[in-house]
Design a protein around this motif. Structure first.
Motif, short mmCIF file in Angstrom:
data_model
loop_
_atom_site.label_atom_id
_atom_site.label_comp_id
_atom_site.label_asym_id
_atom_site.label_seq_id
_atom_site.Cartn_x
_atom_site.Cartn_y
_atom_site.Cartn_z
N GLY A 317 43.89 -4.90 -33.22
CA GLY A 317 44.39 -3.68 -33.83
C GLY A 317 43.11 -2.88 -34.17
O GLY A 317 42.21 -2.47 -33.13
N ALA A 318 42.93 -2.58 -35.29
CA ALA A 318 41.97 -1.53 -35.71
C ALA A 318 40.96 -2.54 -36.71
O ALA A 318 40.13 -1.67 -37.47
N ASP A 319 40.83 -3.60 -36.55
CA ASP A 319 39.91 -4.36 -37.07
C ASP A 319 38.51 -3.89 -37.23
O ASP A 319 38.00 -3.47 -36.03
N PRO A 320 37.82 -3.74 -38.16
CA PRO A 320 36.31 -3.19 -38.27
C PRO A 320 35.51 -3.88 -37.25
O PRO A 320 34.73 -2.94 -36.69
N ARG A 321 35.56 -5.03 -37.01
CA ARG A 321 34.74 -5.83 -35.98
C ARG A 321 35.13 -5.36 -34.66
O ARG A 321 34.11 -5.04 -33.69
N PHE A 322 36.35 -4.91 -34.34
CA PHE A 322 36.74 -4.65 -33.11
C PHE A 322 36.19 -3.10 -32.73
O PHE A 322 35.56 -2.86 -31.61
N VAL A 323 36.36 -2.32 -33.72
CA VAL A 323 35.83 -0.94 -33.68
C VAL A 323 34.39 -0.81 -33.65
O VAL A 323 33.70 -0.23 -32.75
N ALA A 324 33.67 -1.57 -34.47
CA ALA A 324 32.32 -1.83 -34.13
C ALA A 324 31.65 -2.21 -32.83
O ALA A 324 30.72 -1.81 -32.23
N GLY A 325 32.50 -3.06 -32.17
CA GLY A 325 32.33 -3.43 -30.80
C GLY A 325 32.49 -2.34 -29.83
O GLY A 325 31.69 -2.20 -28.72
#
Length: 380
Positions: A317-325
């Motif tokens: 989803g919009a997990d901050p770690r995914f967004v940072a990735g």
């Protein structure tokens, strides 16, 4: 002369990011027109589309995907702002509003000339990569026919093995295991699910040198599954049995598709005496309809019928770690385009993928122009 300001030094040469996704209906009246867009050119009668659309009607005719993309779009913009990246982020869909061509037209008219695309599909395949590139080419051709200046459009590499994608999936799997009753938790089987595709499409996924049984599509999913199993073992001390399985088949029965289906797999697990199962949808970026219906509705009902305890891991989803990735992937590609030495972050056995899709990568049944690849009509 364009009124668009010069790109930020850390994101140059790119002056915009395009979030490219599948799209979905946002009301009952949208369902059949949406499915007509998805199946255009296949000659499927309206009556069949209405039958296929029944699972959308169970959710009020609304697919979760657009709202999830709005959330991801906002999260990317906030992350960029928090890290000093002055890079506009736009959103376009293949099959529903906001349509890709409209978004790309707006971007061209705003003066954007180097656009980097992030597609909400992490793996190599025709439907998960090449078809998006064909849609980009179709949109660019439409802009060209309108006499608009054409931006150069690139696409971020496959990110299935980037830590920003893998790490949230590990934590989601651990959380799903914790939801099971304690007496069946240690013996639970992990069912890693992804979208089934025709075996012929899987076999020709990825660059030509990776074509073969399952191609890059299967190999990449297996690599992610192994990573998650290893991390779960490190965290829990338990080595859970696992298998890569498939869902959401939509093709005619006479054409071979990847198997086993998740429902059949649950039956096999029950017959073998497995105490429980965790469904881990590694093939999907968000909890959209194919997760909410095919897993949370159909597969859960099948498990209840069997008396097999199941839980389901969430997607990134919009997990901050995914967004940072995503931010890291943008900066990586921008630096590579500037000719800088870059460290390409990737976990597992396969290593980082290519920036530019080579000729023969994930071919379709009918050859069509595709942007952002070595065979693109707009290749530099």
């Amino acid at each position: 002369m364009s009124d668009q300001p010069d790109p930020s030094p850390v994101t140059a040469p790119y002056d915009a990011l395009l979030l490219l996704s599948f799209g979905g209906p946002e009301g009952p009246d949208d369902v059949v027109p949406f499915l007509e867009n998805v199946t255009r050119g296949r000659g499927i009668p309206r009556e069949r589309l209405e039958e296929v659309g029944r699972h959308y009607f169970l959710f009020g005719g609304v697919s979760p995907i657009n709202e999830q993309n709005r959330e991801l779009l906002g999260a990317i913009r906030r992350d960029f702002a928090d890290h000093g990246l002055d890079l506009p982020v736009h959103w376009g869909n293949r099959n529903w509003a906001p349509f890709l061509t409209d978004t790309l037209r707006d971007m061209a008219q705003a003066g954007h000339r180097r656009i980097l695309t992030f597609a909400t599909s992490a793996y190599a395949s025709y439907s998960g990569c090449r078809q998006y590139r064909e849609n980009l080419a179709e949109a660019l051709a439409a802009l060209d026919a309108e006499g608009l200046p054409l931006p150069r459009v690139d696409k971020i590499r496959h990110y299935f093995n980037h830590p920003g994608f893998v790490t949230p999936m590990v934590d989601a799997t651990l959380a799903a295991l914790a939801e099971l009753p304690e007496d069946v938790r240690a013996g639970a089987h992990l069912a890693f699910t992804t979208h089934s595709v025709p075996t012929a499409s899987a076999d020709t996924s990825g660059p030509p040198e990776e074509h073969g049984d399952g191609g890059a599509y299967v190999a990449e999913h297996l690599d992610v599954a192994r990573l998650i199993v290893e991390r779960v073992r490190d965290e829990t001390g338990t080595d859970h049995p696992w298998r890569l399985v498939y869902q959401s088949r939509s093709g005619p029965p006479h054409i071979p598709w990847l198997e086993p289906d998740i429902g059949d797999h649950l039956e096999e697990l029950h017959a073998s005496g497995a105490p429980a199962a965790v469904m881990v949808p590694i093939g999907f970026v968000s909890d959209h309809m194919e997760v909410k219906y095919d897993l949370d509705t159909e597969a859960v009902a099948k498990a209840a019928e069997l008396g097999l305890p199941v839980s389901r891991a969430s997607t990134v989803g919009a997990d901050p770690r995914f967004v940072a990735g995503i931010r890291e992937l943008v900066l990586e590609r921008a630096a590579a385009e500037r000719g800088a030495a870059v460290e390409r972050c990737a976990l597992g056995r396969l290593g980082p993928g290519h920036d530019v899709c080579p000729v023969g990568c994930c071919p379709g049944r009918v050859p069509l122009p595709a942007a952002a690849g070595a065979d693109s009509p707009w290749a530099p």
